[in-house]
Every structure is written in structure tokens, then in C-alpha cells.
Design an enzyme around this catalytic site. Structure first.
Site, PDB file in Angstrom:
ATOM      1  N   CYS A 191     -10.891   2.537  -0.343  1.00  0.00           N
ATOM      2  CA  CYS A 191      -9.459   2.812   0.454  1.00  0.00           C
ATOM      3  C   CYS A 191      -9.347   1.761   1.477  1.00  0.00           C
ATOM      4  CB  CYS A 191      -9.581   4.767   0.506  1.00  0.00           C
ATOM      5  SG  CYS A 191      -7.749   4.938   1.424  1.00  0.00           S
ATOM      6  N   THR A 192      -8.546   1.588   1.671  1.00  0.00           N
ATOM      7  CA  THR A 192      -8.042   0.863   2.303  1.00  0.00           C
ATOM      8  C   THR A 192      -8.086   1.788   3.935  1.00  0.00           C
ATOM      9  OG1 THR A 192      -6.036   0.531   2.316  1.00  0.00           O
ATOM     10  CG2 THR A 192      -6.940  -1.248   0.984  1.00  0.00           C
ATOM     11  N   HIS A 193      -7.579   2.603   4.136  1.00  0.00           N
ATOM     12  CA  HIS A 193      -7.102   3.407   4.989  1.00  0.00           C
ATOM     13  C   HIS A 193      -8.659   3.329   5.876  1.00  0.00           C
ATOM     14  CE1 HIS A 193      -3.162   4.282   3.465  1.00  0.00           C
ATOM     15  NE2 HIS A 193      -2.893   5.295   4.182  1.00  0.00           N
ATOM     16  N   ASP A 196       0.915  -1.637  -0.189  1.00  0.00           N
ATOM     17  CA  ASP A 196      -0.093   0.262  -0.135  1.00  0.00           C
ATOM     18  C   ASP A 196       0.573   1.518   0.019  1.00  0.00           C
ATOM     19  OD1 ASP A 196      -2.170   1.652   0.222  1.00  0.00           O
ATOM     20  OD2 ASP A 196      -2.080   1.732   2.568  1.00  0.00           O
ATOM     21  N   SER A 197      -0.003   2.641  -0.463  1.00  0.00           N
ATOM     22  CA  SER A 197       0.926   3.760   0.240  1.00  0.00           C
ATOM     23  C   SER A 197       1.464   3.890   1.085  1.00  0.00           C
ATOM     24  CB  SER A 197      -0.324   4.858  -0.771  1.00  0.00           C
ATOM     25  OG  SER A 197      -0.985   4.638  -0.258  1.00  0.00           O
ATOM     26  N   THR A 232      -6.518   2.606  -4.716  1.00  0.00           N
ATOM     27  CA  THR A 232      -6.050   3.494  -6.174  1.00  0.00           C
ATOM     28  C   THR A 232      -4.677   2.879  -6.795  1.00  0.00           C
ATOM     29  OG1 THR A 232      -6.267   5.519  -3.986  1.00  0.00           O
ATOM     30  CG2 THR A 232      -5.111   6.145  -5.876  1.00  0.00           C
ATOM     31  N   CYS A 272      -4.500  -1.622  -1.879  1.00  0.00           N
ATOM     32  CA  CYS A 272      -4.095   0.228  -2.297  1.00  0.00           C
ATOM     33  C   CYS A 272      -5.714   0.055  -3.223  1.00  0.00           C
ATOM     34  CB  CYS A 272      -3.277   0.751  -2.864  1.00  0.00           C
ATOM     35  SG  CYS A 272      -3.857   2.026  -3.143  1.00  0.00           S
ATOM     36  N   TYR A 314      -1.020   8.694  -2.302  1.00  0.00           N
ATOM     37  CA  TYR A 314      -1.676   7.692  -4.058  1.00  0.00           C
ATOM     38  C   TYR A 314      -2.598   8.586  -4.658  1.00  0.00           C
ATOM     39  CZ  TYR A 314       1.968   4.000  -4.279  1.00  0.00           C
ATOM     40  OH  TYR A 314       3.066   3.286  -4.379  1.00  0.00           O
ATOM     41  N   GLY A 315      -3.362   9.340  -4.011  1.00  0.00           N
ATOM     42  CA  GLY A 315      -5.025   9.387  -4.373  1.00  0.00           C
ATOM     43  C   GLY A 315      -4.656  10.846  -5.465  1.00  0.00           C
TER      44      GLY A 315
HETATM   45  N1  DGL Z   1      -5.052   2.864   0.723  1.00  0.00           N
HETATM   46  C1  DGL Z   1      -5.075   4.003  -0.600  1.00  0.00           C
HETATM   47  C2  DGL Z   1      -6.169   3.359  -1.257  1.00  0.00           C
HETATM   48  O1  DGL Z   1      -7.253   1.796  -0.493  1.00  0.00           O
HETATM   49  C3  DGL Z   1      -4.616   5.066  -0.455  1.00  0.00           C
HETATM   50  C4  DGL Z   1      -4.704   5.975   0.172  1.00  0.00           C
HETATM   51  C5  DGL Z   1      -3.830   7.196  -0.326  1.00  0.00           C
HETATM   52  O2  DGL Z   1      -2.153   7.075  -0.694  1.00  0.00           O
HETATM   53  O3  DGL Z   1      -3.725   8.274  -0.882  1.00  0.00           O
HETATM   54  O4  DGL Z   1      -6.997   3.592  -2.246  1.00  0.00           O
END
Ligand code: DGL
Length: 275
Positions: free
Chosen positions: A190-192, A12-13, A78, A76, A44-45
Site C-alpha cells: 500500500c503506497t501509504h 492515489d486515494s 488497491t 495505489c 479505497y481499501g
Molecule cells: N494508497 C493506497 C494503496 O496503495 C490505498 C489506501 C486506501 O485508500 O485504502 O493501496
């Protein structure tokens, strides 16, 4: 000791991929895990597609020969909604992606009003538009990408305070009401975001079903790799790699330990692109 365990690399990012790592480790406690966070260029977004593609290529050109995984999970949305064809063409191992759970959301919704809470990158992808077209035609889809929500999840894990009002402002646009019908399902695309689920549930204007894709990803990993050894091979620490060095604050260190990340190593990735 010689190690016959299968190695799964979860990527992931940042720390969002931990929400995906967790159910995979439960499903396959016997495997070896490498968790790679490309924190050097988080989030990453906000990256253009061209830059993100080049960056992920550079990261995997570095990590695949080093760790020789049997399978990679791109934890992730994104990245997954963009880079999977490139990675599958470049490397011969299986890649499991994490893409917006739009199909189950449309199936589960009674009101046929669904929210998709994603990053800006995921909201703009052709891949996401195709999922909506193919699986949610009978739904009103509220595609919402609050900038900075993934950073709030990172901040929370670092022990920084994140205000309820800021979180509510980020999720509120997903909640709509039309002719006595309301949004009843929201996709955590988004996994966050599952890291903030407790706050989402507490602050939501009304209760909805929040869909976290992680259990489905874990099932997919088991489908591809099998059930593995019975848990006699005990759960071991996850090898964690961050691409930018920084002093990990104590609350983050504790949170990472909770996900099995005992020690973080830093490996910088030279980008051919100008990230
Ligand atoms: N966790 C990432 C996702 O699922 C993106 C977070 C990011 O880096 O913007 O999209």
C-alpha cells in the site's frame, strides 16, 4: 512560455502516492506533474470492487480531458490490482500500475517466510492471489491487511499523533517464527505504508527487509518515456488536485510542500456510482 514538457499524472486515494511521485520526480525532473488524490472517498481499501471501478472511471473521465497527460501512474495498489484493464481499454495513453512486489520479495527471502502488508481490498483481489501463486509458491505468505493503517499514515502527515502501540499491533501479525525460521521480507503493498517506514523499522520485533515498490515504478516510467531532457529544465511545482475540499492543516501543508505540492486545487468528481 510554450511548454514541451511531458506531463505525468500520478494518482492515489490520498497522500500515499507521494511515496511513488518522489522517485519519479527524481528520475524525470524535467516533466510536468499533476498529483490527483481522490480524498473524497478515501480509503479505497474498504470499497467494494464494483464501486471502486466505477469511481476510478469517473475520476479519470474528469481528469484525462482536463490535463491531457502523456502517462498516468496509478500509485495505489488497491486501485491498480483492479482498474488497470478498464483504464487501458478506455484511454489510449500508457498507465503504469503499482502492484504488490511479491516476486522480488520471494526472490530476496532466505527463510521463505514473507509478509504482505496491504489494504483489505488488495488482500482480497484475484490479482494478488495470482501473484502469490505464480511467484511465491515456495514461500509461506502472511497476507495481512490491517484496517486503518493507511489512515494512520494520513494522520501522521497531518501532524496528528499516532501511537507506537497501534502501529505495532498493525504490523505484528506479519512477524512469524516457524522451526527457527522467521519472516525476513515484508512487502509494503500500500503506497501509504512507506510513510510509516521509520516507525515500522523501529517497532519491528526483529529486522526484516521492507520492500517499497516505488523505485521500480520510477524505472518503469523512464523505460516508457525515456530519460527526458537533462535537468536544465528545473524541477517545478507539482499541480495538486484533491477531490474534496478541506482546510489543510499546517503540518500537512508543509509535508506536501516537501513533495513539491505548493498549492492544492479542489475538483469534485460526480460519481455515477453511489460512493
Ligand atoms: N494508497 C493506497 C494503496 O496503495 C490505498 C489506501 C486506501 O485508500 O485504502 O493501496
Amino acid at each position: 512560455m510554450s511548454d514541451h514538457r511531458q506531463t505525468i499524472l500520478v494518482f492515489d486515494s490520498g497522500v500515499g502516492g507521494l511515496t511513488v511521485l518522489d522517485p519519479i520526480r527524481h528520475a524525470r525532473p524535467d516533466a510536468n506533474y499533476i498529483y490527483v488524490a481522490d480524498n473524497a472517498v478515501f480509503p479505497y481499501g474498504e470499497l467494494s470492487e464494483e464501486i471502486l471501478l466505477a469511481r476510478v472511471r469517473d475520476v479519470f473521465d474528469e481528469m484525462i480531458p482536463r490535463f491531457n497527460p502523456d502517462l498516468v501512474v496509478i500509485a495505489c495498489h488497491t486501485a491498480s490490482t483492479l482498474v488497470l484493464p478498464m483504464l487501458r481499454e478506455r484511454f489510449s495513453i500508457p498507465f503504469v500500475g503499482t502492484v504488490p512486489a511479491i516476486k522480488p520479495a520471494a526472490e530476496q527471502s532466505q527463510s521463505k517466510i514473507i509478509g504482505i502488508l496491504s489494504t483489505r481490498g488488495t488482500a482480497q483481489r484475484d490479482y494478488t492471489a495470482a501473484l502469490i501463486r505464480d511467484f511465491a509458491q515456495e514461500c509461506e505468505v502472511i497476507l495481512h491487511a490491517p484496517s486503518g493503517l493507511a489512515s494512520k499514515a494520513e494522520a501522521m502527515l497531518k501532524g496528528e499523533s499516532v501511537s507506537d502501540s497501534a502501529i505495532l499491533a498493525d504490523i505484528a501479525p506479519c512477524f512469524v517464527e516457524r522451526d527457527a525460521k522467521k519472516t525476513d521480507v515484508i512487502v509494503l503493498a500500500c503506497t501509504h505504508y512507506p510513510l510509516l517506514l521509520e516507525a515500522f523499522e523501529r517497532l519491528a520485533p526483529w529486522p526484516v527487509t521492507w520492500i517499497d515498490p516505488a523505485p521500480a515504478i520510477a524505472r518503469r516510467v523512464v523505460q516508457l518515456m525515456g530519460h527526458g531532457e537533462p535537468a536544465s529544465a528545473s524541477d517545478q511545482a507539482v499541480q495538486a488536485i484533491f477531490t474534496a475540499e478541506y482546510a489543510i492543516p499546517a503540518p500537512l501543508e508543509a509535508a506536501l510542500k516537501g513533495y513539491g505540492l505548493e498549492k492544492i486545487d479542489f475538483i469534485s468528481v460526480n460519481s455515477a456510482s453511489s460512493v
